[in-house]
Design a protein around this motif. Sequence first.
Motif, PDB file in Angstrom:
ATOM      1  N   TRP A 197       0.651  -1.194  -0.013  1.00  0.00           N
ATOM      2  CA  TRP A 197      -0.187  -0.030  -0.045  1.00  0.00           C
ATOM      3  C   TRP A 197       0.822   1.140  -0.061  1.00  0.00           C
ATOM      4  O   TRP A 197       2.204   1.352   0.223  1.00  0.00           O
ATOM      5  CB  TRP A 197      -0.941   0.121   1.207  1.00  0.00           C
ATOM      6  CG  TRP A 197      -0.169   0.195   2.638  1.00  0.00           C
ATOM      7  CD1 TRP A 197       0.393  -0.821   3.303  1.00  0.00           C
ATOM      8  CD2 TRP A 197       0.064   1.061   3.367  1.00  0.00           C
ATOM      9  NE1 TRP A 197       1.058  -0.636   4.370  1.00  0.00           N
ATOM     10  CE2 TRP A 197       0.733   0.890   4.451  1.00  0.00           C
ATOM     11  CE3 TRP A 197      -0.349   2.616   3.160  1.00  0.00           C
ATOM     12  CZ2 TRP A 197       1.231   1.795   5.477  1.00  0.00           C
ATOM     13  CZ3 TRP A 197       0.012   3.388   4.464  1.00  0.00           C
ATOM     14  CH2 TRP A 197       0.840   2.942   5.316  1.00  0.00           C
ATOM     15  N   ASN A 198       0.374   2.399  -0.255  1.00  0.00           N
ATOM     16  CA  ASN A 198       1.245   3.590  -0.151  1.00  0.00           C
ATOM     17  C   ASN A 198       0.168   4.788  -0.250  1.00  0.00           C
ATOM     18  O   ASN A 198      -0.951   4.828  -0.386  1.00  0.00           O
ATOM     19  CB  ASN A 198       2.087   3.707  -1.511  1.00  0.00           C
ATOM     20  CG  ASN A 198       3.077   4.704  -1.351  1.00  0.00           C
ATOM     21  OD1 ASN A 198       3.570   5.198  -0.525  1.00  0.00           O
ATOM     22  ND2 ASN A 198       3.741   4.872  -2.683  1.00  0.00           N
ATOM     23  N   VAL A 199       0.815   5.918   0.181  1.00  0.00           N
ATOM     24  CA  VAL A 199      -0.034   7.364   0.372  1.00  0.00           C
ATOM     25  C   VAL A 199       0.829   8.121  -0.699  1.00  0.00           C
ATOM     26  O   VAL A 199       1.930   8.420  -0.637  1.00  0.00           O
ATOM     27  CB  VAL A 199       0.007   7.690   1.758  1.00  0.00           C
ATOM     28  CG1 VAL A 199      -0.418   9.195   1.763  1.00  0.00           C
ATOM     29  CG2 VAL A 199      -0.461   6.836   2.589  1.00  0.00           C
ATOM     30  N   ASP A 200      -0.255   8.563  -1.616  1.00  0.00           N
ATOM     31  CA  ASP A 200       0.509   9.553  -2.664  1.00  0.00           C
ATOM     32  C   ASP A 200       0.375  10.975  -2.556  1.00  0.00           C
ATOM     33  O   ASP A 200       0.926  11.819  -3.128  1.00  0.00           O
ATOM     34  CB  ASP A 200       0.013   8.972  -4.037  1.00  0.00           C
ATOM     35  CG  ASP A 200       0.405   7.759  -4.372  1.00  0.00           C
ATOM     36  OD1 ASP A 200       1.453   7.135  -4.248  1.00  0.00           O
ATOM     37  OD2 ASP A 200      -0.376   6.829  -4.776  1.00  0.00           O
ATOM     38  N   TRP A 256      -4.745  10.674  -0.117  1.00  0.00           N
ATOM     39  CA  TRP A 256      -5.106   9.432  -0.926  1.00  0.00           C
ATOM     40  C   TRP A 256      -3.900   8.648  -1.371  1.00  0.00           C
ATOM     41  O   TRP A 256      -2.751   9.115  -1.106  1.00  0.00           O
ATOM     42  CB  TRP A 256      -5.447  10.217  -2.423  1.00  0.00           C
ATOM     43  CG  TRP A 256      -4.790  11.170  -2.951  1.00  0.00           C
ATOM     44  CD1 TRP A 256      -3.867  11.178  -4.125  1.00  0.00           C
ATOM     45  CD2 TRP A 256      -4.421  12.551  -2.821  1.00  0.00           C
ATOM     46  NE1 TRP A 256      -3.036  11.995  -4.394  1.00  0.00           N
ATOM     47  CE2 TRP A 256      -3.424  13.125  -3.789  1.00  0.00           C
ATOM     48  CE3 TRP A 256      -4.954  13.372  -1.688  1.00  0.00           C
ATOM     49  CZ2 TRP A 256      -3.063  14.435  -3.566  1.00  0.00           C
ATOM     50  CZ3 TRP A 256      -4.599  14.735  -1.866  1.00  0.00           C
ATOM     51  CH2 TRP A 256      -3.554  15.235  -2.575  1.00  0.00           C
ATOM     52  N   GLY A 257      -4.099   7.828  -1.898  1.00  0.00           N
ATOM     53  CA  GLY A 257      -3.161   6.594  -2.135  1.00  0.00           C
ATOM     54  C   GLY A 257      -3.827   5.382  -2.802  1.00  0.00           C
ATOM     55  O   GLY A 257      -4.920   5.221  -3.429  1.00  0.00           O
ATOM     56  N   TRP A 258      -3.060   4.098  -2.307  1.00  0.00           N
ATOM     57  CA  TRP A 258      -3.658   2.998  -2.563  1.00  0.00           C
ATOM     58  C   TRP A 258      -3.480   1.783  -1.705  1.00  0.00           C
ATOM     59  O   TRP A 258      -2.502   2.008  -0.938  1.00  0.00           O
ATOM     60  CB  TRP A 258      -3.213   2.533  -4.093  1.00  0.00           C
ATOM     61  CG  TRP A 258      -1.617   2.241  -4.336  1.00  0.00           C
ATOM     62  CD1 TRP A 258      -1.078   3.522  -4.648  1.00  0.00           C
ATOM     63  CD2 TRP A 258      -0.829   1.060  -3.898  1.00  0.00           C
ATOM     64  NE1 TRP A 258       0.385   2.887  -4.529  1.00  0.00           N
ATOM     65  CE2 TRP A 258       0.394   1.652  -4.307  1.00  0.00           C
ATOM     66  CE3 TRP A 258      -1.144  -0.068  -3.671  1.00  0.00           C
ATOM     67  CZ2 TRP A 258       1.533   0.720  -4.061  1.00  0.00           C
ATOM     68  CZ3 TRP A 258      -0.225  -0.936  -3.528  1.00  0.00           C
ATOM     69  CH2 TRP A 258       1.207  -0.574  -3.754  1.00  0.00           C
ATOM     70  N   CYS A 259      -4.358   0.833  -1.535  1.00  0.00           N
ATOM     71  CA  CYS A 259      -4.004   0.002  -0.634  1.00  0.00           C
ATOM     72  C   CYS A 259      -4.731  -1.269  -1.193  1.00  0.00           C
ATOM     73  O   CYS A 259      -5.928  -1.526  -1.319  1.00  0.00           O
ATOM     74  CB  CYS A 259      -4.476   0.120   0.997  1.00  0.00           C
ATOM     75  SG  CYS A 259      -6.053   0.840   0.930  1.00  0.00           S
ATOM     76  N   ALA A 268      -7.092   1.851  -5.480  1.00  0.00           N
ATOM     77  CA  ALA A 268      -7.040   3.306  -4.897  1.00  0.00           C
ATOM     78  C   ALA A 268      -8.164   4.114  -4.100  1.00  0.00           C
ATOM     79  O   ALA A 268      -9.056   3.383  -4.054  1.00  0.00           O
ATOM     80  CB  ALA A 268      -7.190   4.183  -6.303  1.00  0.00           C
ATOM     81  N   THR A 307      -9.394   7.228  -1.167  1.00  0.00           N
ATOM     82  CA  THR A 307      -9.348   8.706  -0.618  1.00  0.00           C
ATOM     83  C   THR A 307      -9.851   8.618   0.531  1.00  0.00           C
ATOM     84  O   THR A 307     -10.304   7.844   1.342  1.00  0.00           O
ATOM     85  CB  THR A 307     -10.178   9.367  -1.475  1.00  0.00           C
ATOM     86  OG1 THR A 307     -11.502   9.265  -1.604  1.00  0.00           O
ATOM     87  CG2 THR A 307      -9.724   9.504  -3.052  1.00  0.00           C
ATOM     88  N   CYS A 345      -1.858   0.427   7.275  1.00  0.00           N
ATOM     89  CA  CYS A 345      -2.972   0.148   6.612  1.00  0.00           C
ATOM     90  C   CYS A 345      -3.185  -1.374   7.010  1.00  0.00           C
ATOM     91  O   CYS A 345      -2.330  -2.275   6.748  1.00  0.00           O
ATOM     92  CB  CYS A 345      -2.778   0.263   5.079  1.00  0.00           C
ATOM     93  SG  CYS A 345      -4.022  -0.285   4.113  1.00  0.00           S
ATOM     94  N   HIS A 392       6.935  11.776  -1.175  1.00  0.00           N
ATOM     95  CA  HIS A 392       7.433  10.324  -0.944  1.00  0.00           C
ATOM     96  C   HIS A 392       8.982  10.520  -0.391  1.00  0.00           C
ATOM     97  O   HIS A 392       9.378   9.876   0.378  1.00  0.00           O
ATOM     98  CB  HIS A 392       7.338   9.918  -2.214  1.00  0.00           C
ATOM     99  CG  HIS A 392       6.099   9.278  -2.419  1.00  0.00           C
ATOM    100  ND1 HIS A 392       5.714   8.896  -3.939  1.00  0.00           N
ATOM    101  CD2 HIS A 392       4.985   9.145  -1.808  1.00  0.00           C
ATOM    102  CE1 HIS A 392       4.602   8.506  -3.957  1.00  0.00           C
ATOM    103  NE2 HIS A 392       3.866   8.745  -2.730  1.00  0.00           N
TER     104      HIS A 392
END
Length: 372
Positions: free
Chosen positions: A35-38, A49-52, A96, A98, A118, A159
């Motif tokens: 996962w990541n936070v963008d 926002w990001g994706w997990c 993705a 939010t 996460c 990042h």
Amino acid sequence: MSITRSLIKQPPEIDPIAFVPNADIYDLDRAPYLWNVDGIVIDKHTNIWGWCLPHGGRLDNTHIVINGRSFNPVRASPKGAYAELYPWHPNAALAAFTLQISHQVFDIRKVPEISISCLAKADRGEDAGYTLDLLIADLDYVMPPHDVAARIGATHLLHYVMFGRAIYRGFDKALQKNFGKTFSEFSTIVDWGSGSGRVARHVAKVLAKNSALVGFDIDAVAIEWANGNIGPYFRLCNTSPPLQQASATVDLVYSYSVLTHLAAQTLATWVEEMARILKPGGIGLFTVLSDRAMIALQSGLERSALEAWRSTGIFDSMSNSGINSLDVPGDYYRNVWLTRNYIDKIFDDRFEIVDFIGSFHFYQDLVVVRRR
């Protein structure tokens, strides 16, 4: 795998290892969780926002935890990129997310630092994996020039600062877990592969009086920037040993994403150099690419290639162009995956392996060693 096949509607919770091709080859019983936070913008609300990847493939089984507070991510529209990157993970196309947090619920402006996890809502007793940590003041940090940051793959301010803080926190947790110590309790510390100091800047702030920090890197521009913006801790080094450090003078050496880029003979030479500079009983923290990274980045490899990797212990078939601007050839700077047996072998003569921490930071694992 197509998006359609990836969009499995609310399956029973199952570990995605079941869908990893040739899963029996890996020294894992669970697939890596990524996962990541963008983005983080603090305005009338805090917007993140990001994706997990959905835990267990279920869209209702993931929550974002920030400083111990739980929030439900809002899943965004399907994105084919995630399904293509992680075809073995059910519902990857819906990774993705939010998140909007009211200041009345949690006012991030009033805390100096946040730690983001996460996690699965259905706790199966798993390791929580990596966290992403951020000093709120770093949202206004003046980062190095674009070309310098690009060489470590972090041209985005968030990042750059968030990963640097997270790696620092991860190293510090490993020290506390295995030795009951923090960075502040070591007299001489070496950051091997320091770059522009995204991790070292945090270590420098907690150094005890009369302690020393030395960062080594082959990037002269990054070293110049770090010395001018962080402090006079950094030295230029060559692509081959020795470092400008006397033998048996270092209490702690840490290194993020360096052994991940060295071919077999070069890797062995540098491990020997780490043994030379460390005092007996000195501690080493080194990240590696192993089984988790193989699944995350190379899941499409033919079985014969995976079997060869398992047999030889090292997979090295890919040059990395990330530092071509430094005139470092691709036959030196590689992407290299190691098996656990190979890792044991290269450290065994000079070091005791104290711990192996999986998913230390994304798909990189951490090897914790002590000089014999």
